[in-house]
Design a protein around this motif. Structure first.
Motif, short mmCIF file in Angstrom:
data_model
loop_
_atom_site.label_atom_id
_atom_site.label_comp_id
_atom_site.label_asym_id
_atom_site.label_seq_id
_atom_site.Cartn_x
_atom_site.Cartn_y
_atom_site.Cartn_z
N LYS A 63 -1.61 -2.52 -4.06
CA LYS A 63 -1.29 -3.59 -5.00
C LYS A 63 -1.37 -4.91 -4.25
O LYS A 63 -0.78 -5.06 -3.18
N GLU A 89 0.83 -1.19 0.00
CA GLU A 89 0.00 0.00 0.00
C GLU A 89 0.88 1.25 0.00
O GLU A 89 1.83 1.35 0.77
N THR A 90 0.54 2.17 -0.90
CA THR A 90 1.20 3.47 -0.94
C THR A 90 0.11 4.54 -0.79
O THR A 90 -1.07 4.21 -0.69
N ASP A 91 0.51 5.78 -0.84
CA ASP A 91 -0.48 6.86 -0.77
C ASP A 91 -1.38 6.87 -2.00
O ASP A 91 -2.51 7.36 -1.94
N GLU A 92 -0.90 6.33 -3.11
CA GLU A 92 -1.64 6.38 -4.37
C GLU A 92 -2.42 5.11 -4.69
O GLU A 92 -3.39 5.14 -5.44
N ALA A 93 -1.99 3.96 -4.18
CA ALA A 93 -2.61 2.71 -4.62
C ALA A 93 -2.37 1.57 -3.63
O ALA A 93 -1.51 1.66 -2.75
#
Length: 82
Positions: A36, A30-34
């Motif tokens: 996976k 998990e990132t700030d944008e997505a």
């Protein structure tokens, strides 16, 4: 992580186990944008024809899954993540 994502992961893992997998690997990044998610297993797999058919929300193989806790379906998973 959103609750629905966890439900989808559980559903896919259950599908793998029902397909005879003895090993299921789940990696979530998990990132700030997505988010996976990679799910890998050593189950029996699906041929190309079945991979296309499972995208159809009206397709079913007619088999019941007794005791299953989630059963959201591949078309709903695709719709939600899109």
């Amino acid at each position: 992580m959103h609750r629905a994502v966890g439900d989808f992961i559980q559903d896919l893992a259950d599908n793998a186990l029902e397909a005879g997998a003895g090993l299921v690997s789940i990696v979530v990044k998990e990132t700030d944008e997505a988010v996976k998610v990679e799910i890998m297993d050593n189950g029996c797999g699906m041929d190309q024809e079945l991979l296309q058919r499972i995208r159809d929300p009206y397709y079913t193989d007619g088999k019941k899954h007794p005791g299953r806790k989630v059963g959201l379906g591949i078309p709903f998973l695709i719709q939600t993540v899109d």
